[in-house]
Design a protein around this motif. Structure first.
Motif, PDB file in Angstrom:
ATOM      1  N   SER A 134      -5.840  -8.142  -2.720  1.00 44.00           N
ATOM      2  CA  SER A 134      -5.251  -7.969  -1.393  1.00 44.00           C
ATOM      3  C   SER A 134      -6.327  -8.009  -0.313  1.00 44.00           C
ATOM      4  O   SER A 134      -7.386  -7.381  -0.450  1.00 44.00           O
ATOM      5  N   LEU A 185      -5.941  -6.582   2.338  1.00 42.62           N
ATOM      6  CA  LEU A 185      -5.698  -5.345   3.081  1.00 42.62           C
ATOM      7  C   LEU A 185      -5.498  -5.699   4.552  1.00 42.62           C
ATOM      8  O   LEU A 185      -5.042  -6.785   4.872  1.00 42.62           O
ATOM      9  N   VAL A 199       0.839  -1.205   0.000  1.00 46.15           N
ATOM     10  CA  VAL A 199       0.000   0.000   0.000  1.00 46.15           C
ATOM     11  C   VAL A 199       0.872   1.252   0.000  1.00 46.15           C
ATOM     12  O   VAL A 199       0.580   2.238  -0.687  1.00 46.15           O
ATOM     13  N   LEU A 254      -9.886   2.858  -6.158  1.00 42.41           N
ATOM     14  CA  LEU A 254     -10.339   1.958  -5.088  1.00 42.41           C
ATOM     15  C   LEU A 254     -11.347   0.936  -5.596  1.00 42.41           C
ATOM     16  O   LEU A 254     -11.518  -0.126  -4.986  1.00 42.41           O
ATOM     17  N   LEU A 271     -10.316  -2.747  -5.715  1.00 43.03           N
ATOM     18  CA  LEU A 271      -9.943  -3.501  -4.512  1.00 43.03           C
ATOM     19  C   LEU A 271     -11.133  -4.346  -4.053  1.00 43.03           C
ATOM     20  O   LEU A 271     -12.082  -3.835  -3.456  1.00 43.03           O
ATOM     21  N   LEU A 307      -3.016  -4.812  -6.140  1.00 39.92           N
ATOM     22  CA  LEU A 307      -3.862  -4.797  -4.939  1.00 39.92           C
ATOM     23  C   LEU A 307      -5.245  -5.400  -5.148  1.00 39.92           C
ATOM     24  O   LEU A 307      -6.021  -5.469  -4.189  1.00 39.92           O
ATOM     25  N   ARG A 308      -5.571  -5.813  -6.322  1.00 35.75           N
ATOM     26  CA  ARG A 308      -6.928  -6.272  -6.623  1.00 35.75           C
ATOM     27  C   ARG A 308      -7.416  -7.329  -5.636  1.00 35.75           C
ATOM     28  O   ARG A 308      -8.539  -7.269  -5.144  1.00 35.75           O
ATOM     29  N   ALA A 323      -3.556  -0.640  -8.764  1.00 36.69           N
ATOM     30  CA  ALA A 323      -4.687  -1.240  -8.052  1.00 36.69           C
ATOM     31  C   ALA A 323      -5.156  -2.516  -8.755  1.00 36.69           C
ATOM     32  O   ALA A 323      -5.459  -3.523  -8.105  1.00 36.69           O
ATOM     33  N   TRP A 359       2.054   2.242  -3.450  1.00 31.04           N
ATOM     34  CA  TRP A 359       1.013   2.559  -4.438  1.00 31.04           C
ATOM     35  C   TRP A 359       1.198   3.926  -5.098  1.00 31.04           C
ATOM     36  O   TRP A 359       1.142   4.040  -6.334  1.00 31.04           O
ATOM     37  N   LEU A 385     -12.095  -4.473  -0.052  1.00 33.48           N
ATOM     38  CA  LEU A 385     -12.178  -3.232   0.722  1.00 33.48           C
ATOM     39  C   LEU A 385     -13.561  -3.095   1.357  1.00 33.48           C
ATOM     40  O   LEU A 385     -14.573  -3.015   0.662  1.00 33.48           O
TER      41      LEU A 385
END
Length: 304
Positions: A55, A57, A36, A73, A76, A52-53, A48, A39, A79
């Motif tokens: 992830s 988190l 993160v 965002l 993600l 991070l798709r 992203a 990023w 999220l």
């Protein structure tokens, strides 16, 4: 691992994305935080999607300080909890990006001017951390079908919408709460009031289902009235500076009183003598008069 991620991200070279993507689904907090942190060095949208798709988190939670990342965002998948604290610029944060986040359940955002983009969203928890120099119109909150918890640390208009909602948990500044034209809050289960200088207006406001009341006192004589809250089970008091006057709590009809005092003292508990269910937390060096019940001591300025 973290050092490798940091080194690969240092130059912001898109060629490093396939390498970083290998760790995109890694749930280890230090790996998640390193990805993160990297990023903003890359194209926000491409990073992203690629890295991070998938992830997890931090258990679905993310803090964003760079506005450039907000439109990305939507990529993600995991999220669910988001905190937006924009740095540098002072202009309002546009919440349009939230429309593309149907899985989001908790949002905390600073420098918000318009809640209209949240209309119809299944958010359950909303905190407006500060709006800058403009009031926030609360009317759009009436369109959020699952909203359960609201925290307001900003100037507001159309606050009268709040008592009619199914919101069960509310936190806001005391004077703003008193200023809302409402004599009853039927849905509330917990209420936290900040910057409390006086409780005098509170008895005129019925809180029939409030079980937890938290008061952040700004004046030692703020406890000058008691609430109309017949279901109250727990009263929490938080104070710094001069110790609060607890005299009015002698006969308060509440089973449990929790006092968190981080000031100079001495803290006088004699008005609460003989009461059960009193918990007190004070700095280690503060004198407590009439000490009874459970008293915990902590280092000043450090949460126990």
């Amino acid at each position: 691992m973290v050092l490798m991620i940091s080194a690969a991200a240092e130059a912001g070279d898109p060629a490093a994305l396939p390498l970083l993507a290998r760790y995109g689904a890694d749930a280890r907090p230090d790996v998640v935080n390193a990805l993160v942190k990297a990023w903003p060095r890359f194209d926000p949208d491409e990073y992203a999607q690629t890295v991070l798709r998938d992830s997890p988190l931090n258990a679905g939670s993310l803090i964003v300080e760079d506005r450039r990342l907000l439109p990305a965002l939507r990529h993600l998948r995991h999220l669910t909890r988001l905190t937006v604290i924009p740095l540098r610029r002072r202009d309002p944060v546009d919440l349009d990006f939230v429309r593309a986040l149907p899985a989001l359940r908790q949002l905390s955002a600073a420098r918000v001017a318009d809640l209209a983009p949240l209309a119809g969203h299944p958010l359950e928890d909303l905190v407006v951390l500060g709006s800058g120099d403009w009031p926030v119109d609360l009317a759009p909150l009436g369109t959020l079908p699952r909203l359960d918890r609201v925290g307001l640390r900003c100037d507001v208009i159309n606050g009268e919408v709040l008592p009619g909602l199914a919101v069960r948990h509310l936190s806001m500044e005391a004077l703003r709460f008193y200023g809302i034209d409402a004599t009853e809050w039927p849905a509330l289960r917990s209420l936290a009031l900040n910057e409390v200088w006086s409780l005098a207006p509170l008895p005129a406001i019925r809180l029939p289902r409030v079980m937890h009341l938290m008061l952040n006192l700004s004046d030692p004589h703020a406890i000058d009235a008691l609430p109309d809250a017949p279901a109250l089970q727990r009263l929490g008091l938080f104070a710094t500076g001069d110790p609060p006057d607890l005299s009015l709590l002698r006969d308060a009809a509440v089973p449990k009183i929790m006092i968190r005092y981080n000031g100079r003292g001495p803290l006088d508990l004699r008005p609460l003598a003989g009461r059960a269910g009193v918990e007190v937390e004070v700095p280690g060096g503060v004198e407590v008069l009439g000490e009874s019940g459970e008293v915990r001591r902590f280092l000043s300025g450090v949460n126990p």
